[in-house]
Design a protein around this motif. Structure first.
Motif, mmCIF file in Angstrom:
data_model
loop_
_atom_site.group_PDB
_atom_site.id
_atom_site.type_symbol
_atom_site.label_atom_id
_atom_site.label_comp_id
_atom_site.label_asym_id
_atom_site.label_seq_id
_atom_site.Cartn_x
_atom_site.Cartn_y
_atom_site.Cartn_z
ATOM 1 N N LEU A 137 73.582 41.880 69.925
ATOM 2 C CA LEU A 137 74.012 40.513 70.266
ATOM 3 C C LEU A 137 73.017 39.864 71.237
ATOM 4 C CD1 LEU A 137 77.854 41.186 70.631
ATOM 5 C CD2 LEU A 137 76.798 39.626 68.968
ATOM 6 N N LEU A 138 72.514 40.650 72.182
ATOM 7 C CA LEU A 138 71.548 40.101 73.154
ATOM 8 C C LEU A 138 70.246 39.713 72.468
ATOM 9 C CD1 LEU A 138 72.254 42.572 76.083
ATOM 10 C CD2 LEU A 138 72.533 40.079 76.193
ATOM 11 N N SER A 139 69.871 40.475 71.426
ATOM 12 C CA SER A 139 68.592 40.169 70.763
ATOM 13 C C SER A 139 68.658 38.837 70.009
ATOM 14 C CB SER A 139 68.198 41.303 69.815
ATOM 15 O OG SER A 139 69.044 41.284 68.696
ATOM 16 N N ILE A 143 79.194 40.286 77.851
ATOM 17 C CA ILE A 143 79.850 41.006 78.943
ATOM 18 C C ILE A 143 80.165 42.389 78.396
ATOM 19 C CG2 ILE A 143 81.819 41.122 80.531
ATOM 20 C CD1 ILE A 143 81.094 37.849 78.892
ATOM 21 N N ALA A 144 79.500 43.393 78.973
ATOM 22 C CA ALA A 144 79.708 44.775 78.531
ATOM 23 C C ALA A 144 80.641 45.431 79.529
ATOM 24 C CB ALA A 144 78.370 45.504 78.518
ATOM 25 N N SER A 203 77.325 52.447 86.461
ATOM 26 C CA SER A 203 76.098 52.982 87.084
ATOM 27 C C SER A 203 75.617 54.250 86.380
ATOM 28 C CB SER A 203 76.332 53.261 88.562
ATOM 29 O OG SER A 203 77.342 54.241 88.670
ATOM 30 N N GLN A 204 76.474 54.832 85.522
ATOM 31 C CA GLN A 204 76.062 56.061 84.825
ATOM 32 C C GLN A 204 75.602 55.828 83.393
ATOM 33 O OE1 GLN A 204 79.184 58.995 85.316
ATOM 34 N NE2 GLN A 204 79.193 58.570 87.516
ATOM 35 N N SER A 205 75.603 54.567 82.952
ATOM 36 C CA SER A 205 75.159 54.293 81.578
ATOM 37 C C SER A 205 73.690 53.874 81.597
ATOM 38 C CB SER A 205 76.014 53.197 80.930
ATOM 39 O OG SER A 205 75.391 52.778 79.734
ATOM 40 N N GLU A 206 72.842 54.839 81.263
ATOM 41 C CA GLU A 206 71.407 54.556 81.252
ATOM 42 C C GLU A 206 71.092 53.422 80.278
ATOM 43 O OE1 GLU A 206 67.506 57.165 80.397
ATOM 44 O OE2 GLU A 206 69.277 58.283 81.062
ATOM 45 N N GLY A 207 71.759 53.451 79.127
ATOM 46 C CA GLY A 207 71.523 52.440 78.093
ATOM 47 C C GLY A 207 71.825 51.040 78.606
ATOM 48 N N LEU A 208 72.956 50.897 79.306
ATOM 49 C CA LEU A 208 73.309 49.559 79.824
ATOM 50 C C LEU A 208 72.379 49.148 80.962
ATOM 51 C CD1 LEU A 208 77.222 49.323 79.866
ATOM 52 C CD2 LEU A 208 75.611 48.006 78.483
ATOM 53 N N LEU A 209 71.970 50.111 81.792
ATOM 54 C CA LEU A 209 71.049 49.781 82.893
ATOM 55 C C LEU A 209 69.718 49.279 82.315
ATOM 56 C CD1 LEU A 209 71.768 52.783 85.326
ATOM 57 C CD2 LEU A 209 72.511 50.401 85.601
ATOM 58 N N ASN A 210 69.242 49.915 81.235
ATOM 59 C CA ASN A 210 67.996 49.460 80.600
ATOM 60 C C ASN A 210 68.150 48.062 80.013
ATOM 61 O OD1 ASN A 210 66.688 51.803 81.214
ATOM 62 N ND2 ASN A 210 67.110 52.790 79.239
ATOM 63 N N LEU A 211 69.300 47.842 79.353
ATOM 64 C CA LEU A 211 69.533 46.512 78.772
ATOM 65 C C LEU A 211 69.583 45.444 79.857
ATOM 66 C CD1 LEU A 211 72.270 46.636 75.962
ATOM 67 C CD2 LEU A 211 69.841 46.075 75.733
ATOM 68 N N LYS A 212 70.207 45.794 80.988
ATOM 69 C CA LYS A 212 70.339 44.833 82.097
ATOM 70 C C LYS A 212 68.962 44.434 82.636
ATOM 71 C CE LYS A 212 72.582 42.383 85.097
ATOM 72 N NZ LYS A 212 73.098 41.095 84.678
ATOM 73 N N GLN A 217 68.533 40.149 82.205
ATOM 74 C CA GLN A 217 69.218 39.948 83.494
ATOM 75 C C GLN A 217 70.224 38.802 83.460
ATOM 76 O OE1 GLN A 217 67.414 40.480 87.011
ATOM 77 N NE2 GLN A 217 66.249 42.236 86.286
ATOM 78 N N HIS A 218 69.861 37.699 82.765
ATOM 79 C CA HIS A 218 70.714 36.505 82.838
ATOM 80 C C HIS A 218 71.770 36.453 81.739
ATOM 81 C CE1 HIS A 218 68.211 35.150 86.028
ATOM 82 N NE2 HIS A 218 67.132 35.273 85.255
ATOM 83 N N SER A 219 71.565 37.214 80.664
ATOM 84 C CA SER A 219 72.522 37.115 79.538
ATOM 85 C C SER A 219 73.529 38.243 79.521
ATOM 86 C CB SER A 219 71.787 37.152 78.195
ATOM 87 O OG SER A 219 70.611 36.458 78.264
ATOM 88 N N LEU A 220 73.285 39.298 80.303
ATOM 89 C CA LEU A 220 74.201 40.449 80.270
ATOM 90 C C LEU A 220 74.883 40.638 81.618
ATOM 91 C CD1 LEU A 220 75.290 43.094 78.916
ATOM 92 C CD2 LEU A 220 73.256 44.253 79.793
ATOM 93 N N SER A 221 76.217 40.747 81.561
ATOM 94 C CA SER A 221 76.986 41.157 82.754
ATOM 95 C C SER A 221 77.660 42.466 82.416
ATOM 96 C CB SER A 221 78.095 40.153 83.083
ATOM 97 O OG SER A 221 77.637 38.849 83.016
ATOM 98 N N VAL A 222 77.729 43.348 83.384
ATOM 99 C CA VAL A 222 78.383 44.643 83.162
ATOM 100 C C VAL A 222 79.559 44.763 84.122
ATOM 101 C CG1 VAL A 222 78.059 47.132 83.056
ATOM 102 C CG2 VAL A 222 76.148 45.630 82.491
#
Ligand code: NAP
Length: 259
Positions: free
Chosen positions: A22-24, A31-32, A38-47, A51-56
């Protein structure tokens, strides 16, 4: 105007891939939600990349207070939701489905039902006011104005939740939880399809996909999809939805499954 998409259960597997896809598109705010951001490496990389389109946001499906505060946060930030994907799920707390009655336990049943069926309905309850404010940016709008929809709700189900299709038995907790989830999709489609503003609600089977959930069974699988193939297919289904599809149980290629 950006489409606001909530992906619940986004730390890994299919949910994480939905966020990435969806981000691509570069036209969605995503909003994920997941238990331990803090333990999701995948979400941290996406963030890092978006930066501006994803909130976790933190959200444990078995905790209604988490669901309420996530809905409040999304309301404060965006005031609407165009797409909600309920993705979190578990096979069984042991990681393996029951093969016979002997392995059924109250604890296993309740945890699986709570995560796979109760949580998604509570998500629907607390996010409905935001879905009702959606702009219908996800899915296809019909030309008939009165039948247009404002938002789409996807419950990630599984073919083994089909009662009619069950020829093998076993997997009591998982099958029961997905059958219950499918009933909630149907009920939601009726309640949220009554007014002028309609929410298209579907259950969706992703195929058998290469994730942690299916890993113990990979040896026996004829066709194992990558997460990116499964999610690409499912997003095509989502993009094609209109009010005439609400209440249905679809596979990744939009074939209908029986309840
Ligand atoms: N893979 C398949 O072949 C397949 C087939 C049919 C249907 N499905 C369905 O597709 C969905 C996604 O599965 P998957 O294959 O991507 O599995 P997965 O890789 O095992 O991911 C499961 C996800 O659910 C989350 N989760 C579990 N319990 C949770 C809870 N209480 N609160 C919040 N999140 C929770 C996990 O978060 P943590 O990281 O915090 O544990 C993780 O993000 C599930 O609903 C599953 O039933 C999958």
């Amino acid at each position: 105007m950006a489409a606001v998409c909530v992906v619940q259960g986004a730390s890994r597997g299919i949910g994480l891939q939905f966020c990435s896809a969806l981000l691509s598109r570069n036209v969605c705010k995503v909003i994920a939600t997941c238990r331990n951001p803090s333990q999701s490496e995948g979400l941290l990389n996406l963030k890092d990349k978006h930066q501006h389109s994803l909130s976790v946001l933190p959200l444990d499906m078995t905790n209604e207070a988490d669901i309420i505060s996530a809905a409040q946060e999304v309301s404060n930030r965006y005031g609407k939701v165009d797409l909600l994907i309920n993705c979190a799920g578990m096979l069984h707390p042991s990681g393996r489905g029951e093969t016979s009655l002997k392995s059924v336990s109250q604890e296993g049943l309740l945890e699986t039902l709570s995560t796979n069926a109760v949580g998604p309905l509570l998500m629907a309850k607390h996010f409905t006011p935001l879905l009702m404010k959606g702009d219908g940016l996800i899915g296809t709008q019909s030309t008939e104005k009165k039948s247009q929809h404002c938002a789409v709700l996807v419950n990630m189900s599984a073919k083994v939740g089909s009662i009619q299709d069950n020829g093998l038995g076993g997997w009591y907790s998982y099958r029961m939880s997905k059958a219950a989830l499918n009933m909630s999709t149907k009920n939601l489609s009726i309640e949220l399809g009554r007014g002028q503003k309609k929410v298209v609600c579907i259950s969706l089977h992703p195929g058998t996909v290469d994730t942690d959930l299916s890993r113990p069974y990979h040896k026996n699988v004829k066709t194992l999809f990558t997460v990116s193939h499964s999610v690409d297919c499912m997003l095509k289904v989502v993009d094609s939805l209109s009010v005439s599809d609400t209440g249905k149980f679809y596979t990744y290629d939009k074939s209908l499954l029986p309840f």
